[in-house]
Design an enzyme around this catalytic site. Structure first.
Site, PDB file in Angstrom:
ATOM      1  N   CYS A 131     -15.093  -4.026  34.655  1.00 27.47           N
ATOM      2  CA  CYS A 131     -15.076  -3.795  33.450  1.00 27.47           C
ATOM      3  C   CYS A 131     -17.306  -3.698  32.642  1.00 27.47           C
ATOM      4  O   CYS A 131     -17.130  -3.858  32.250  1.00 27.47           O
ATOM      5  CB  CYS A 131     -13.766  -5.025  32.766  1.00 27.47           C
ATOM      6  SG  CYS A 131     -13.853  -6.731  34.014  1.00 27.47           S
ATOM      7  N   HIS A 238     -16.325  -8.814  26.676  1.00 23.43           N
ATOM      8  CA  HIS A 238     -17.614  -8.741  27.538  1.00 23.43           C
ATOM      9  C   HIS A 238     -18.854  -8.401  26.361  1.00 23.43           C
ATOM     10  O   HIS A 238     -18.998  -7.667  26.023  1.00 23.43           O
ATOM     11  CB  HIS A 238     -17.321  -8.464  28.891  1.00 23.43           C
ATOM     12  CG  HIS A 238     -16.394  -8.569  29.917  1.00 23.43           C
ATOM     13  ND1 HIS A 238     -15.773  -9.076  29.859  1.00 23.43           N
ATOM     14  CD2 HIS A 238     -16.295  -8.068  31.218  1.00 23.43           C
ATOM     15  CE1 HIS A 238     -14.732  -9.681  31.543  1.00 23.43           C
ATOM     16  NE2 HIS A 238     -15.249  -9.081  31.266  1.00 23.43           N
TER      17      HIS A 238
END
Length: 333
Positions: A131, A238
């Protein structure tokens, strides 16, 4: 109308459920079978307007079923064992675990960056990158094409959902004063510079993944890359501070234009009005956002920027579904 048969493995997990949400949002009409462990078999999940019964994943689950594609998000051990079985049955596997990513016979794909890697799938398996790597690839590919990358330094600030439901729960419980069960230290009100296991080099496995995967996706095996990955008390999204050196000089206006032309990338950069990407804005979206774009005055051809994306969507489920769309020959939205 032809409807392909598609298996979703790990359908009851955090990413598996997001697979279903994104598939439904994008209107990918198919004949779906949802797989999970024996513990979840028999459960029902709402999907495309009806309840789908979850089937137990077994070694014979793919035999004579005619699956064309299989989306996997059930962990490396499951992918190691079952992805080859699905591929042997004739399905193309799109795997979200880390197990197959660095196999030289398995393409590692971010569709906006290296779709040409899908032209050859010798093992019948396509790997979805980490990710934290996925979101960085969009701006880095643009910079590499325009100016040539010389060195990349990652500093990441990663949401607890990247550690799955247990990581999410640790933050929930920690805000109420409970001790952590997933993380080695409390995450509420804290930052933990430790994601995945430590290697002999002193890097964590997460940091090494970013280094290795960046080189593979960009087809730059000798690119100088380093990373420090930190878990922060954010539920979704993130964030990454990315510092690069380029081979060729650049003007900042050209960098902005380069980013604005990149598919899937949104420039959010107006510091005078407090505009810059934040995980709270990226949550629930499929785009990658960049901002705080500025020169690194400490080095020639240096650039700093801030990069944010929803780690469960673009960082996992959406990227995998975009790969599926490419394989289906669909025109992307």
């Amino acid at each position: 109308m032809f409807r392909p048969k598609i298996a979703v493995v790990g359908a009851t997990g955090m990413v598996g459920r997001m697979f279903l949400k994104v598939l439904e949002e994008r209107g990918i009409d198919a004949e779906y079978t949802l797989f999970a462990s024996a513990r979840s078999a028999g459960d029902t999940l709402p999907f495309f307007g009806k309840n789908h019964v979850v089937t137990e994943l077994t070694e014979r689950a793919f035999e004579n079923q005619g699956f064309m594609y299989a989306l996997f998000s059930a962990g490396g051990a499951i992918s190691e064992r079952f992805a080859p079985l699905a591929a042997a049955s004739g399905a193309i596997v799109i795997d979200n675990s880390s197990f197959w990513r660095m196999d030289p016979a398995v393409p590692l794909v971010v569709p906006e960056v290296n779709p040409e890697a899908l032209l050859s799938i010798p093992r019948g398996i396509v790997a979805n990158p980490n990710c934290s790597t996925i979101q960085a690839m969009l701006p880095l590919k643009a910079l590499d094409d325009a100016f040539g990358l010389k060195r990349v330094i990652y500093s990441t600030y990663q949401a607890v959902s990247g550690a799955g439901q247990k990581g999410y729960q640790d933050l929930e419980d920690g805000l109420c004063g409970a001790l952590p069960k997933k993380f080695p230290h409390p995450i509420a009100g804290n930052c933990i510079p430790h994601i995945d296991v430590f290697l002999d080099s002193g890097y964590t496995k997460e940091e090494q993944k970013m280094i290795d995967e960046s080189r593979k996706i960009l087809n730059r095996p000798d690119l100088r890359v380093t990373a420090t990955c930190v878990r922060v008390p954010v539920y979704h999204g993130h964030s990454e501070s990315i510092n690069v050196e380029t081979e060729r000089p650049f003007e900042l206006d050209d960098v902005f234009e380069c980013f604005r032309r990149t598919e899937g990338l949104i420039v959010s950069d107006d510091p005078k009005n407090n505009v810059y990407p934040m995980p709270i804005d990226a949550a629930g979206t499929d785009s990658v956002y960049v901002g705080r774009i500025r020169r690194d005055v400490s080095v020639d051809n240096g650039l700093n920027f801030w990069c944010v994306a929803d780690n469960i969507r673009k960082g996992a489920a959406t990227n995998a579904v975009q790969i599926l769309e490419k394989l289906l020959g669909r025109k992307e939205a």
